[in-house]
Write a protein that holds these residues in place. Structure first.
Motif, PDB file in Angstrom:
ATOM      1  N   PRO A   6       0.843  -1.217   0.000  1.00 48.22           N
ATOM      2  CA  PRO A   6       0.000   0.000   0.000  1.00 48.22           C
ATOM      3  C   PRO A   6       0.870   1.256   0.000  1.00 48.22           C
ATOM      4  CG  PRO A   6       0.149  -0.903   2.212  1.00 48.22           C
ATOM      5  CD  PRO A   6       0.910  -1.857   1.327  1.00 48.22           C
ATOM      6  N   LYS A   7       0.307   2.341  -0.500  1.00 46.12           N
ATOM      7  CA  LYS A   7       1.024   3.618  -0.476  1.00 46.12           C
ATOM      8  C   LYS A   7       1.014   4.181   0.945  1.00 46.12           C
ATOM      9  CE  LYS A   7       0.382   4.923  -5.305  1.00 46.12           C
ATOM     10  NZ  LYS A   7      -0.092   5.965  -6.245  1.00 46.12           N
ATOM     11  N   ILE A   8       2.191   4.599   1.393  1.00 44.97           N
ATOM     12  CA  ILE A   8       2.379   5.039   2.784  1.00 44.97           C
ATOM     13  C   ILE A   8       2.486   6.557   2.842  1.00 44.97           C
ATOM     14  CG2 ILE A   8       3.927   4.941   4.785  1.00 44.97           C
ATOM     15  CD1 ILE A   8       4.775   2.144   3.767  1.00 44.97           C
ATOM     16  N   GLY A   9       1.830   7.148   3.837  1.00 44.78           N
ATOM     17  CA  GLY A   9       1.931   8.593   4.045  1.00 44.78           C
ATOM     18  C   GLY A   9       3.137   8.921   4.920  1.00 44.78           C
ATOM     19  N   TRP A  10       4.319   8.864   4.327  1.00 43.97           N
ATOM     20  CA  TRP A  10       5.566   9.036   5.076  1.00 43.97           C
ATOM     21  C   TRP A  10       5.604  10.367   5.827  1.00 43.97           C
ATOM     22  CZ3 TRP A  10       8.650   4.911   5.594  1.00 43.97           C
ATOM     23  CH2 TRP A  10       8.587   3.906   4.626  1.00 43.97           C
ATOM     24  N   VAL A  11       5.236  11.429   5.150  1.00 42.39           N
ATOM     25  CA  VAL A  11       5.325  12.764   5.767  1.00 42.39           C
ATOM     26  C   VAL A  11       3.955  13.360   6.088  1.00 42.39           C
ATOM     27  CG1 VAL A  11       7.565  13.322   4.766  1.00 42.39           C
ATOM     28  CG2 VAL A  11       5.491  13.842   3.474  1.00 42.39           C
ATOM     29  N   SER A  12       2.912  12.581   5.920  1.00 41.79           N
ATOM     30  CA  SER A  12       1.564  13.077   6.203  1.00 41.79           C
ATOM     31  C   SER A  12       0.880  12.316   7.339  1.00 41.79           C
ATOM     32  CB  SER A  12       0.686  12.990   4.948  1.00 41.79           C
ATOM     33  OG  SER A  12       0.602  11.655   4.482  1.00 41.79           O
ATOM     34  N   GLU A  13       1.425  11.175   7.752  1.00 40.88           N
ATOM     35  CA  GLU A  13       0.865  10.390   8.850  1.00 40.88           C
ATOM     36  C   GLU A  13       1.876  10.309   9.987  1.00 40.88           C
ATOM     37  OE1 GLU A  13      -0.617   6.595   7.571  1.00 40.88           O
ATOM     38  OE2 GLU A  13      -1.442   7.415   5.717  1.00 40.88           O
ATOM     39  N   SER A  14       1.398  10.523  11.209  1.00 42.97           N
ATOM     40  CA  SER A  14       2.294  10.600  12.370  1.00 42.97           C
ATOM     41  C   SER A  14       3.021   9.282  12.655  1.00 42.97           C
ATOM     42  CB  SER A  14       1.496  11.025  13.608  1.00 42.97           C
ATOM     43  OG  SER A  14       0.437  10.113  13.862  1.00 42.97           O
ATOM     44  N   LYS A  15       2.382   8.148  12.355  1.00 43.96           N
ATOM     45  CA  LYS A  15       2.996   6.857  12.685  1.00 43.96           C
ATOM     46  C   LYS A  15       4.203   6.536  11.807  1.00 43.96           C
ATOM     47  CE  LYS A  15      -0.247   4.129   9.854  1.00 43.96           C
ATOM     48  NZ  LYS A  15      -1.223   3.023   9.876  1.00 43.96           N
ATOM     49  N   TRP A  16       4.328   7.199  10.660  1.00 41.10           N
ATOM     50  CA  TRP A  16       5.457   6.948   9.755  1.00 41.10           C
ATOM     51  C   TRP A  16       6.499   8.066   9.785  1.00 41.10           C
ATOM     52  CZ3 TRP A  16       5.580   2.169   8.126  1.00 41.10           C
ATOM     53  CH2 TRP A  16       4.379   1.475   7.922  1.00 41.10           C
ATOM     54  N   SER A  17       6.203   9.160  10.458  1.00 42.47           N
ATOM     55  CA  SER A  17       7.076  10.341  10.365  1.00 42.47           C
ATOM     56  C   SER A  17       8.466  10.105  10.945  1.00 42.47           C
ATOM     57  CB  SER A  17       6.416  11.533  11.061  1.00 42.47           C
ATOM     58  OG  SER A  17       6.076  11.211  12.400  1.00 42.47           O
ATOM     59  N   LEU A  18       8.543   9.433  12.097  1.00 40.28           N
ATOM     60  CA  LEU A  18       9.856   9.174  12.705  1.00 40.28           C
ATOM     61  C   LEU A  18      10.696   8.257  11.827  1.00 40.28           C
ATOM     62  CD1 LEU A  18      11.839   9.526  15.024  1.00 40.28           C
ATOM     63  CD2 LEU A  18      10.690   7.651  16.227  1.00 40.28           C
ATOM     64  N   LEU A  19      10.062   7.236  11.261  1.00 34.14           N
ATOM     65  CA  LEU A  19      10.782   6.315  10.367  1.00 34.14           C
ATOM     66  C   LEU A  19      11.286   7.052   9.132  1.00 34.14           C
ATOM     67  CD1 LEU A  19      11.700   3.455   9.661  1.00 34.14           C
ATOM     68  CD2 LEU A  19       9.436   3.048   8.639  1.00 34.14           C
ATOM     69  N   ALA A  20      10.460   7.962   8.597  1.00 34.39           N
ATOM     70  CA  ALA A  20      10.876   8.756   7.434  1.00 34.39           C
ATOM     71  C   ALA A  20      12.096   9.613   7.769  1.00 34.39           C
ATOM     72  CB  ALA A  20       9.724   9.641   6.969  1.00 34.39           C
ATOM     73  N   LEU A  21      12.087  10.205   8.956  1.00 34.53           N
ATOM     74  CA  LEU A  21      13.221  11.025   9.391  1.00 34.53           C
ATOM     75  C   LEU A  21      14.473  10.175   9.585  1.00 34.53           C
ATOM     76  CD1 LEU A  21      14.242  13.826  10.358  1.00 34.53           C
ATOM     77  CD2 LEU A  21      13.503  13.171  12.667  1.00 34.53           C
ATOM     78  N   ILE A  22      14.312   8.982  10.146  1.00 34.15           N
ATOM     79  CA  ILE A  22      15.449   8.081  10.387  1.00 34.15           C
ATOM     80  C   ILE A  22      16.079   7.646   9.067  1.00 34.15           C
ATOM     81  CG2 ILE A  22      16.038   5.741  11.169  1.00 34.15           C
ATOM     82  CD1 ILE A  22      14.049   6.217  13.513  1.00 34.15           C
ATOM     83  N   LYS A  27       7.685  22.216  10.030  1.00 34.15           N
ATOM     84  CA  LYS A  27       6.950  21.794  11.227  1.00 34.15           C
ATOM     85  C   LYS A  27       7.610  20.569  11.856  1.00 34.15           C
ATOM     86  CE  LYS A  27       2.489  23.358   9.378  1.00 34.15           C
ATOM     87  NZ  LYS A  27       1.149  22.921   8.951  1.00 34.15           N
ATOM     88  N   PRO A  28       7.409  20.358  13.147  1.00 38.16           N
ATOM     89  CA  PRO A  28       7.956  19.159  13.794  1.00 38.16           C
ATOM     90  C   PRO A  28       7.029  17.952  13.596  1.00 38.16           C
ATOM     91  CG  PRO A  28       6.906  20.536  15.426  1.00 38.16           C
ATOM     92  CD  PRO A  28       6.797  21.273  14.120  1.00 38.16           C
ATOM     93  N   GLY A  29       6.977  17.454  12.386  1.00 43.63           N
ATOM     94  CA  GLY A  29       6.097  16.332  12.081  1.00 43.63           C
ATOM     95  C   GLY A  29       4.776  16.802  11.522  1.00 43.63           C
ATOM     96  N   PRO A  30       3.975  15.897  10.944  1.00 46.54           N
ATOM     97  CA  PRO A  30       2.701  16.288  10.322  1.00 46.54           C
ATOM     98  C   PRO A  30       1.678  16.838  11.305  1.00 46.54           C
ATOM     99  CG  PRO A  30       2.939  13.888  10.412  1.00 46.54           C
ATOM    100  CD  PRO A  30       4.259  14.460  10.798  1.00 46.54           C
ATOM    101  N   TYR A  31       1.722  16.344  12.548  1.00 42.09           N
ATOM    102  CA  TYR A  31       0.782  16.817  13.562  1.00 42.09           C
ATOM    103  C   TYR A  31       1.534  17.317  14.799  1.00 42.09           C
ATOM    104  CZ  TYR A  31      -2.594  14.367  10.647  1.00 42.09           C
ATOM    105  OH  TYR A  31      -3.357  13.942   9.581  1.00 42.09           O
ATOM    106  N   ASN A  32       2.678  17.952  14.576  1.00 48.17           N
ATOM    107  CA  ASN A  32       3.539  18.426  15.676  1.00 48.17           C
ATOM    108  C   ASN A  32       3.908  17.303  16.640  1.00 48.17           C
ATOM    109  OD1 ASN A  32       3.439  21.023  14.623  1.00 48.17           O
ATOM    110  ND2 ASN A  32       1.733  21.639  15.919  1.00 48.17           N
ATOM    111  N   ASN A  33       4.049  16.102  16.097  1.00 48.29           N
ATOM    112  CA  ASN A  33       4.340  14.920  16.910  1.00 48.29           C
ATOM    113  C   ASN A  33       5.816  14.556  16.933  1.00 48.29           C
ATOM    114  OD1 ASN A  33       3.869  14.187  14.023  1.00 48.29           O
ATOM    115  ND2 ASN A  33       4.492  12.152  14.733  1.00 48.29           N
ATOM    116  N   LEU A  34       6.624  15.307  16.178  1.00 54.50           N
ATOM    117  CA  LEU A  34       8.011  14.902  16.012  1.00 54.50           C
ATOM    118  C   LEU A  34       8.979  15.993  16.488  1.00 54.50           C
ATOM    119  CD1 LEU A  34       9.433  12.357  15.025  1.00 54.50           C
ATOM    120  CD2 LEU A  34       9.617  13.397  12.769  1.00 54.50           C
TER     121      LEU A  34
END
Length: 302
Positions: free
Chosen positions: A150-166, A244-251
């Motif tokens: 499936p297509k992943i929301g790397w920079v739009s979903e909070s659960k993938w944002s840290l992995l995208a940054l890593i 921004k610090p992540g898509p929902y300020n979570n990062l």
């Protein structure tokens, strides 16, 4: 004559300090003074930068920062980033450095390809990675979809944002790490490899029994330098999530929290306290790494 000799002797004692004076003045003004000033500001309650006033010296800034959910989240995110990026990037860099150190045709082309990120702006590269992470037309999701994923929301979903940054952080730190490791590999005497080949040792055994142990001082240096660099993660985060610090300020990371305290809350005391805490975190982990290095060196000698 005696007077001129005495004068010459005095000048010879002063002369080295005259050469060092510009450097010492520069270090004092732009390094030592800011560091001392940050420590002082971290203890000033309700410090005003423009007026230079404060209500008193206490630990209120530290109490606020340590109980602030944003800072706790920032510290956790930073630690997870360091724990993921440093070991993974080091392992990958050892593999590629060993390949690039081989005397084969076309090595220069691959070396240039690996070192290109070092001469490219992190901000520009971050924007490119943002496009690559795009959920609809990004090349990464295109590759995943080709394998039926499936297509992943790397920079739009909070659960993938840290992995995208890593992932971006690992890629960004590889060139510098590879350069240091190649310099370490080139200092290993060829005699060890020749003796191992004469004894019939396999390439894998040569790598783990000769290359890695003799490269261990450089590996520890790389880990220390990269740990310090990764704790200060900000330039990778800022362009990737559009400031921004992540898509929902979570990062939030610690450095981003310092920026937030300074420019958004206008609380310089909080920012200074967070910076001091970050300094001690880096110091403690660096001392642990140096202690581990000494312990490993003693075991190697025994």
């Amino acid at each position: 004559m005696k007077f001129s000799l005495k004068r010459r002797e005095r000048f010879s004692k002063i002369e080295p300090w005259l050469f060092l004076a510009p450097f010492l003045i520069f270090i004092t003004i732009f390094t030592l003074y800011p560091v001392v000033n940050v420590f002082l500001i971290s203890f000033k309650h309700n410090y005003s930068y423009l007026r230079g006033t404060f209500d008193g010296l206490d630990l209120e800034n530290y109490k606020y920062v340590l109980t602030d959910d944003k800072f706790r989240s920032a510290l956790l995110n930073t630690l997870l980033y360091v724990l993921a990026v440093v070991p993974v990037s080091t392992c990958i860099a050892i593999f590629f450095a060993n390949l690039l150190n081989q005397k084969i045709k076309g090595t220069a082309i691959f070396q240039t390809a690996f070192f290109m990120p070092m001469v490219t702006s992190v901000t520009a590269v971050g924007l490119v990675w943002r496009l690559m992470y795009n959920q609809q037309y990004g090349i990464i999701n295109w590759g995943i979809s080709k394998f039926g994923g499936p297509k992943i929301g790397w920079v739009s979903e909070s659960k993938w944002s840290l992995l995208a940054l890593i992932i971006f952080g690992i890629w960004n730190i590889l060139p510098f790490t590879i350069i240091l490791l190649i310099s370490g590999l080139q200092n290993i005497d060829e005699m060890y490899y020749t003796a191992a080949k004469v004894d019939g040792a396999k390439p894998s055994k040569i790598f783990f029994r000769i290359t890695v142990p003799l490269l261990s001082p450089t590996i520890f240096l790389v880990c220390i330098v990269n740990t310090i660099s990764c704790f200060k993660v900000f330039s990778e985060l800022y362009p990737l999530f559009n400031g921004k610090p992540g898509p929902y300020n979570n990062l939030y990371t610690v450095v981003y929290y310092i920026r937030y305290a300074m420019f958004e809350k206008r609380k310089y005391g909080y920012a200074a306290a967070a910076a001091v805490i970050l300094f001690f975190c880096i110091l403690i982990i660096t001392l642990i790494q140096l202690r581990l290095k000494k312990h490993m060196s003693r075991r190697g000698m025994n």
